[in-house]
Design a protein around this motif. Structure first.
Motif, PDB file in Angstrom:
ATOM      1  N   GLU A   1      33.672  27.195  39.197  1.00  0.00           N
ATOM      2  CA  GLU A   1      34.795  26.606  39.738  1.00  0.00           C
ATOM      3  C   GLU A   1      35.836  26.996  38.929  1.00  0.00           C
ATOM      4  O   GLU A   1      35.630  26.247  37.817  1.00  0.00           O
TER       5      GLU A   1
ATOM      6  N   SER B   1      41.837  39.107  41.341  1.00  0.00           N
ATOM      7  CA  SER B   1      41.033  39.265  40.834  1.00  0.00           C
ATOM      8  C   SER B   1      42.015  39.017  39.432  1.00  0.00           C
ATOM      9  O   SER B   1      41.375  38.528  38.357  1.00  0.00           O
TER      10      SER B   1
ATOM     11  N   ILE C   1      41.889  35.373  37.623  1.00  0.00           N
ATOM     12  CA  ILE C   1      40.460  35.198  37.813  1.00  0.00           C
ATOM     13  C   ILE C   1      39.882  36.007  36.054  1.00  0.00           C
ATOM     14  O   ILE C   1      39.553  35.616  34.727  1.00  0.00           O
TER      15      ILE C   1
ATOM     16  N   VAL D   1      34.499  39.171  38.679  1.00  0.00           N
ATOM     17  CA  VAL D   1      34.057  39.489  39.673  1.00  0.00           C
ATOM     18  C   VAL D   1      33.558  40.950  39.375  1.00  0.00           C
ATOM     19  O   VAL D   1      34.768  41.614  39.180  1.00  0.00           O
TER      20      VAL D   1
ATOM     21  N   CYS E   1      33.734  41.855  45.430  1.00  0.00           N
ATOM     22  CA  CYS E   1      34.675  41.253  44.803  1.00  0.00           C
ATOM     23  C   CYS E   1      34.899  39.395  45.756  1.00  0.00           C
ATOM     24  O   CYS E   1      36.071  38.758  45.329  1.00  0.00           O
ATOM     25  N   LYS E   2      33.995  39.574  46.284  1.00  0.00           N
ATOM     26  CA  LYS E   2      33.692  38.022  47.134  1.00  0.00           C
ATOM     27  C   LYS E   2      33.862  36.727  46.208  1.00  0.00           C
ATOM     28  O   LYS E   2      33.095  36.395  45.273  1.00  0.00           O
ATOM     29  N   VAL E   3      34.781  36.288  46.812  1.00  0.00           N
ATOM     30  CA  VAL E   3      34.723  34.842  46.436  1.00  0.00           C
ATOM     31  C   VAL E   3      34.613  33.805  47.211  1.00  0.00           C
ATOM     32  O   VAL E   3      34.748  33.879  48.121  1.00  0.00           O
ATOM     33  N   LYS E   4      34.110  31.823  47.110  1.00  0.00           N
ATOM     34  CA  LYS E   4      33.935  31.324  48.122  1.00  0.00           C
ATOM     35  C   LYS E   4      35.772  30.127  48.087  1.00  0.00           C
ATOM     36  O   LYS E   4      35.541  29.623  47.092  1.00  0.00           O
TER      37      LYS E   4
ATOM     38  N   ALA F   1      38.477  39.014  46.460  1.00  0.00           N
ATOM     39  CA  ALA F   1      39.553  38.401  45.271  1.00  0.00           C
ATOM     40  C   ALA F   1      40.405  39.844  44.978  1.00  0.00           C
ATOM     41  O   ALA F   1      41.647  39.321  44.755  1.00  0.00           O
TER      42      ALA F   1
ATOM     43  N   ILE G   1      38.320  28.120  43.702  1.00  0.00           N
ATOM     44  CA  ILE G   1      37.623  29.285  44.547  1.00  0.00           C
ATOM     45  C   ILE G   1      36.217  28.684  43.679  1.00  0.00           C
ATOM     46  O   ILE G   1      36.125  27.861  42.395  1.00  0.00           O
ATOM     47  N   LYS G   2      35.178  29.080  44.257  1.00  0.00           N
ATOM     48  CA  LYS G   2      33.827  29.416  43.391  1.00  0.00           C
ATOM     49  C   LYS G   2      33.424  30.955  42.782  1.00  0.00           C
ATOM     50  O   LYS G   2      33.967  31.773  43.979  1.00  0.00           O
ATOM     51  N   ILE G   3      33.033  31.915  42.150  1.00  0.00           N
ATOM     52  CA  ILE G   3      32.609  32.662  41.665  1.00  0.00           C
ATOM     53  C   ILE G   3      31.243  32.604  41.116  1.00  0.00           C
ATOM     54  O   ILE G   3      31.060  31.248  41.013  1.00  0.00           O
TER      55      ILE G   3
END
Ligand code: FES
Length: 79
Positions: A2, A12, A15, A22, A35-38, A66, A77-79
């Motif tokens: 996280e 991104s 990150i 990602v 490059c999905k993040v939540k 991202a 966010i969670k990666i």
């Protein structure tokens, strides 16, 4: 993992600045969908490329790309 992301920096890039990453095979153009993040706290606008690359279910779960995200508020966010 996280991360809490500040405003004013593309997600991104932020990150990467933390030493994490990602996958970005399309170079951040928004067309690979890798490059999905939540988002787990806060709100991150849905971008045009999010709508093209992600399902309605993913969007509803807070999944975003991202490379297309520029937080307007601090988000976790969670990666
Ligand atoms: S890096 Fe390809 S969609 Fe984000």
């Amino acid at each position: 993992m996280e991360l809490t992301c500040p405003t004013g920096i593309q997600l991104s890039a932020y990150i990467r600045s933390t030493g994490n990453s990602v996958p970005t095979p399309c170079g951040g153009r928004g067309n690979c969908g890798k490059c999905k993040v939540k988002v787990i706290e806060g709100d991150l606008k849905i971008s045009t490329m999010d709508r093209i690359q992600l399902s309605e279910e993913e969007l509803a779960l807070g999944i975003r790309l991202a490379c297309q995200a520029m937080p307007e508020q601090t988000v976790k966010i969670k990666i």
